[in-house]
Write an enzyme that holds these catalytic residues in place. Structure first.
Site, PDB file in Angstrom:
ATOM      1  N   GLY A  35      37.443 -31.273   2.286  1.00  0.00           N
ATOM      2  CA  GLY A  35      35.881 -30.612   2.503  1.00  0.00           C
ATOM      3  C   GLY A  35      35.898 -29.068   3.161  1.00  0.00           C
ATOM      4  O   GLY A  35      35.140 -28.943   3.875  1.00  0.00           O
ATOM      5  N   HIS A  90      43.914 -25.405   8.339  1.00  0.00           N
ATOM      6  CA  HIS A  90      44.649 -26.738   7.707  1.00  0.00           C
ATOM      7  C   HIS A  90      45.299 -27.228   8.829  1.00  0.00           C
ATOM      8  O   HIS A  90      46.068 -28.417   8.555  1.00  0.00           O
ATOM      9  CB  HIS A  90      45.314 -26.701   6.410  1.00  0.00           C
ATOM     10  CG  HIS A  90      44.528 -26.387   5.300  1.00  0.00           C
ATOM     11  ND1 HIS A  90      43.193 -27.082   4.990  1.00  0.00           N
ATOM     12  CD2 HIS A  90      44.504 -25.537   4.301  1.00  0.00           C
ATOM     13  CE1 HIS A  90      42.602 -26.424   3.814  1.00  0.00           C
ATOM     14  NE2 HIS A  90      43.505 -25.720   3.395  1.00  0.00           N
ATOM     15  N   ASP A 110      38.399 -39.983   2.987  1.00  0.00           N
ATOM     16  CA  ASP A 110      39.151 -40.950   2.361  1.00  0.00           C
ATOM     17  C   ASP A 110      40.447 -40.400   1.789  1.00  0.00           C
ATOM     18  O   ASP A 110      40.502 -39.610   0.934  1.00  0.00           O
ATOM     19  CB  ASP A 110      38.399 -41.796   1.258  1.00  0.00           C
ATOM     20  CG  ASP A 110      39.181 -42.800   0.687  1.00  0.00           C
ATOM     21  OD1 ASP A 110      40.440 -42.667   0.613  1.00  0.00           O
ATOM     22  OD2 ASP A 110      38.475 -43.814   0.525  1.00  0.00           O
TER      23      ASP A 110
END
Length: 266
Positions: A35, A90, A110
């Site tokens: 996301g 990241h 998830d």
């Protein structure tokens, strides 16, 4: 405390130790395919007060660790940007300088869904182009098995969570580290599944956490502009790629809803 340094063929988190922060900066920290671009669009929309951004998303909100652009060029470009800035990484937060004047938004997803998305993303990368831009050798991964076999193996792999940040242990470590820091006041954790279930509520919550006032009349456009359909329709300006790294920009926004991992594995 000196941040942990994460490096790969394409990334170097050491840049954060030299990055000149500005009060109000917003750092979006996620694992790959969790996301990141979605949250960048949300934060940029809140900061600018409109989903119609003044420049492509990746220009306004660059990936600080990525070696395809020189540090000097990146920092100079960000210095010219007025007001609050939105930065991408990241890297887990233990590898990023935690500036007291900045806010850190960590999106968690998830792990199975993240892995499915990462599997498909691998086929959409032009690795020759990445090598040209970074000046590094071409990094060609070994052939992968079909998705169900690959995903089952991914869940079982015993990997070093620091050296292999996109492994299951690495994903869990990134999330656990962020959750442990929420008490600091400037670290905010957002669930991908909550964004998918009720985007407007989560955007309003985030605006409050970041101290951004939004006129009531602006909310419908902001929420609509951050929806999956709008993101995919404007892929040419919203994908994190202005240098031809992706083979198909629209394929970057492949699905946009939870549950893919559990559809693959019983």
């Amino acid at each position: 405390m000196t941040p942990r340094r994460y490096t790969s063929v394409e990334e170097d988190s050491g840049r954060w130790t030299r990055f000149p922060f500005r009060d109000g900066d917003i750092v979006v920290s996620t694992r790959s395919k969790s996301g990141t671009t979605w949250m960048q669009q949300i934060c940029l929309s809140l900061v600018h007060g409109t989903p119609d951004l003044p420049a492509p998303l990746s220009e306004l909100s660059p990936w600080v660790d990525w070696l395809v652009e020189s540090e000097e060029s990146l920092f100079a470009r960000l210095a010219r940007q007025p007001g609050r800035r939105v930065l991408k990484t990241h890297t887990p937060l233990d590898g990023v300088v935690l500036d007291p004047g900045a806010s850190y938004v960590v999106v968690v997803r998830d792990p199975l869904d993240m892995a499915v998305s990462m599997y498909h993303q691998g086929a959409n990368l032009d690795r020759q182009r990445v090598a040209e831009l970074s000046g590094r050798p071409v990094r060609t991964p070994p052939p992968r098995p079909e998705l169900p076999v690959w995903l089952a193996a991914w869940t079982r792999a015993e990997a070093d969570p620091v050296a292999s940040t996109d492994s299951l242990p690495g994903v869990v470590r990134h999330t656990a580290d962020a959750c442990a820091r929420r008490g600091a006041g400037n670290v905010h954790v957002v669930r991908y599944e909550d964004l998918a279930a009720d985007l407007e509520t989560q955007m309003r919550r985030l605006a409050d956490l970041l101290g951004i006032a939004v006129a009531a009349s602006r909310w419908p456009a902001l929420v609509d502009g951050a929806g999956f359909a709008a993101m995919r329709a404007a892929a040419d300006r919203r994908v994190p790629d202005t240098r031809g790294v992706l083979r198909d920009p629209q394929a970057f926004f492949r699905r946009g809803r939870p549950g893919a991992g559990r559809e693959v594995l019983a």
